[in-house]
Design a protein around this motif. Sequence first.
Motif, PDB file in Angstrom:
ATOM      1  N   TYR A  10       0.892  -1.157   0.000  1.00  0.00           N
ATOM      2  CA  TYR A  10       0.000   0.000   0.000  1.00  0.00           C
ATOM      3  C   TYR A  10       0.934   1.212   0.000  1.00  0.00           C
ATOM      4  CZ  TYR A  10      -3.749   2.647   2.668  1.00  0.00           C
ATOM      5  OH  TYR A  10      -4.682   3.515   3.163  1.00  0.00           O
ATOM      6  N   MET A  11       0.778   2.084  -1.000  1.00  0.00           N
ATOM      7  CA  MET A  11       1.692   3.227  -1.096  1.00  0.00           C
ATOM      8  C   MET A  11       0.947   4.531  -1.307  1.00  0.00           C
ATOM      9  SD  MET A  11       5.010   3.838  -3.524  1.00  0.00           S
ATOM     10  CE  MET A  11       5.836   2.406  -2.894  1.00  0.00           C
ATOM     11  N   HIS A  12       1.391   5.558  -0.618  1.00  0.00           N
ATOM     12  CA  HIS A  12       0.833   6.888  -0.820  1.00  0.00           C
ATOM     13  C   HIS A  12       1.617   7.600  -1.919  1.00  0.00           C
ATOM     14  CE1 HIS A  12      -1.188   7.365   3.391  1.00  0.00           C
ATOM     15  NE2 HIS A  12      -1.564   6.286   2.743  1.00  0.00           N
ATOM     16  N   ILE A  13       0.910   8.309  -2.771  1.00  0.00           N
ATOM     17  CA  ILE A  13       1.564   9.092  -3.817  1.00  0.00           C
ATOM     18  C   ILE A  13       1.701  10.515  -3.275  1.00  0.00           C
ATOM     19  CG2 ILE A  13       1.500   9.822  -6.226  1.00  0.00           C
ATOM     20  CD1 ILE A  13       1.633   6.790  -5.797  1.00  0.00           C
ATOM     21  N   LYS A  14       2.816  10.746  -2.597  1.00  0.00           N
ATOM     22  CA  LYS A  14       3.089  12.050  -1.988  1.00  0.00           C
ATOM     23  C   LYS A  14       4.563  12.362  -2.176  1.00  0.00           C
ATOM     24  CE  LYS A  14       1.725  12.865   2.268  1.00  0.00           C
ATOM     25  NZ  LYS A  14       1.527  12.480   3.685  1.00  0.00           N
ATOM     26  N   ASP A  15       4.863  13.630  -2.365  1.00  0.00           N
ATOM     27  CA  ASP A  15       6.254  14.042  -2.548  1.00  0.00           C
ATOM     28  C   ASP A  15       6.560  15.197  -1.597  1.00  0.00           C
ATOM     29  OD1 ASP A  15       8.792  13.976  -3.601  1.00  0.00           O
ATOM     30  OD2 ASP A  15       8.167  14.295  -5.673  1.00  0.00           O
ATOM     31  N   CYS A  16       7.832  15.401  -1.343  1.00  0.00           N
ATOM     32  CA  CYS A  16       8.246  16.364  -0.322  1.00  0.00           C
ATOM     33  C   CYS A  16       9.668  16.828  -0.630  1.00  0.00           C
ATOM     34  CB  CYS A  16       8.199  15.637   1.026  1.00  0.00           C
ATOM     35  SG  CYS A  16       8.570  16.641   2.461  1.00  0.00           S
ATOM     36  N   ARG A  17       9.990  18.042  -0.204  1.00  0.00           N
ATOM     37  CA  ARG A  17      11.356  18.561  -0.344  1.00  0.00           C
ATOM     38  C   ARG A  17      12.156  18.243   0.917  1.00  0.00           C
ATOM     39  NH1 ARG A  17       9.311  23.789  -2.756  1.00  0.00           N
ATOM     40  NH2 ARG A  17       9.271  24.499  -0.600  1.00  0.00           N
ATOM     41  N   LEU A  18      13.318  17.673   0.723  1.00  0.00           N
ATOM     42  CA  LEU A  18      14.189  17.356   1.848  1.00  0.00           C
ATOM     43  C   LEU A  18      14.688  18.623   2.537  1.00  0.00           C
ATOM     44  CD1 LEU A  18      15.553  14.992   3.328  1.00  0.00           C
ATOM     45  CD2 LEU A  18      17.407  15.109   1.659  1.00  0.00           C
ATOM     46  N   SER A  19      14.919  19.681   1.747  1.00  0.00           N
ATOM     47  CA  SER A  19      15.514  20.912   2.285  1.00  0.00           C
ATOM     48  C   SER A  19      14.676  21.567   3.372  1.00  0.00           C
ATOM     49  CB  SER A  19      15.758  21.917   1.157  1.00  0.00           C
ATOM     50  OG  SER A  19      14.530  22.237   0.509  1.00  0.00           O
ATOM     51  N   ASP A  20      13.328  21.563   3.201  1.00  0.00           N
ATOM     52  CA  ASP A  20      12.477  22.257   4.185  1.00  0.00           C
ATOM     53  C   ASP A  20      11.292  21.423   4.683  1.00  0.00           C
ATOM     54  OD1 ASP A  20      10.898  22.244   1.935  1.00  0.00           O
ATOM     55  OD2 ASP A  20      10.885  24.426   1.652  1.00  0.00           O
ATOM     56  N   GLY A  21      11.190  20.156   4.233  1.00  0.00           N
ATOM     57  CA  GLY A  21      10.105  19.289   4.691  1.00  0.00           C
ATOM     58  C   GLY A  21       8.740  19.673   4.151  1.00  0.00           C
ATOM     59  N   PHE A  22       8.713  20.470   3.078  1.00  0.00           N
ATOM     60  CA  PHE A  22       7.453  20.964   2.525  1.00  0.00           C
ATOM     61  C   PHE A  22       6.894  19.962   1.512  1.00  0.00           C
ATOM     62  CE2 PHE A  22       4.710  23.872   0.104  1.00  0.00           C
ATOM     63  CZ  PHE A  22       4.091  24.550   1.154  1.00  0.00           C
ATOM     64  N   VAL A  23       5.621  19.575   1.672  1.00  0.00           N
ATOM     65  CA  VAL A  23       4.962  18.660   0.733  1.00  0.00           C
ATOM     66  C   VAL A  23       4.680  19.416  -0.559  1.00  0.00           C
ATOM     67  CG1 VAL A  23       2.924  17.215   0.318  1.00  0.00           C
ATOM     68  CG2 VAL A  23       3.990  17.239   2.580  1.00  0.00           C
ATOM     69  N   VAL A  24       5.076  18.805  -1.689  1.00  0.00           N
ATOM     70  CA  VAL A  24       4.994  19.456  -3.003  1.00  0.00           C
ATOM     71  C   VAL A  24       4.322  18.517  -4.011  1.00  0.00           C
ATOM     72  CG1 VAL A  24       7.030  20.923  -2.638  1.00  0.00           C
ATOM     73  CG2 VAL A  24       7.328  18.616  -3.573  1.00  0.00           C
ATOM     74  N   PRO A  25       3.906  19.051  -5.171  1.00  0.00           N
ATOM     75  CA  PRO A  25       3.322  18.166  -6.193  1.00  0.00           C
ATOM     76  C   PRO A  25       4.279  17.029  -6.560  1.00  0.00           C
ATOM     77  CG  PRO A  25       2.946  20.463  -6.769  1.00  0.00           C
ATOM     78  CD  PRO A  25       3.889  20.457  -5.599  1.00  0.00           C
ATOM     79  N   CYS A  26       3.709  15.869  -6.835  1.00  0.00           N
ATOM     80  CA  CYS A  26       4.523  14.683  -7.126  1.00  0.00           C
ATOM     81  C   CYS A  26       5.462  14.931  -8.294  1.00  0.00           C
ATOM     82  CB  CYS A  26       3.625  13.490  -7.420  1.00  0.00           C
ATOM     83  SG  CYS A  26       2.798  12.944  -5.937  1.00  0.00           S
ATOM     84  N   GLY A  27       6.708  14.515  -8.096  1.00  0.00           N
ATOM     85  CA  GLY A  27       7.718  14.686  -9.128  1.00  0.00           C
ATOM     86  C   GLY A  27       8.552  15.934  -8.944  1.00  0.00           C
TER      87      GLY A  27
END
Length: 196
Positions: free
Chosen positions: A157-174
């Motif tokens: 079971y996987m969530h399709i979510k993306d995030c920036r390592l630099s600030d932990g901000f959730v961003v559009p996938c890819g």
Amino acid sequence: GNISTFTAEQARNVKKILDEYGIGVSAVGSHFGKINIKDDFAPHFESFKQCVENAAILGTENIRMFSFFISEGENPDVYRDEVFERLEKMCDYSIGHGIWCCHENEKGIYGDNDIRCLDILRTLKGKIKGVFDPANFIQCKVEILPAYEKLKEYIEYMHIKDCRLSDGFVVPCGSGDGNLEELLRRFNEKDGKRFL
């Protein structure tokens, strides 16, 4: 409210509507295990039992759940025994009713990184499934592809979510550091029924 808090009658009404439209339920997205490890478990577990009944009514065999918040600044390893005692109680109850507990990694809980997630999934193997949330892992400074390789045997079971390592901000996938394209390619190599 969340479907996990519904009465059995409310869940049956939801199931009737879903059936009319030909909609199935892959999992119940519950809040179980999202209390502090020091909070009273008994009432939480009683609510969990209702959630298991609701999952059965809805025709799914999966309940997403978590492994309890640990207060900031405390060492999660100190609470391992208590976490596992609670998780196993939930897993044993749900499996006894034909429902799987599906553990999701989440910031601030015991299973927030790949090492402790592997411990949970390996120790409770045959009683629990794994949910992989790349954005939550990134917020915990976990490298995605090595984490997936470590956990892939257990992930269904996987969530399709993306995030920036630099600030932990959730961003559009890819557009983050989740390496979603490669992650999905690897997930697609697995046999059997899986959920995105």
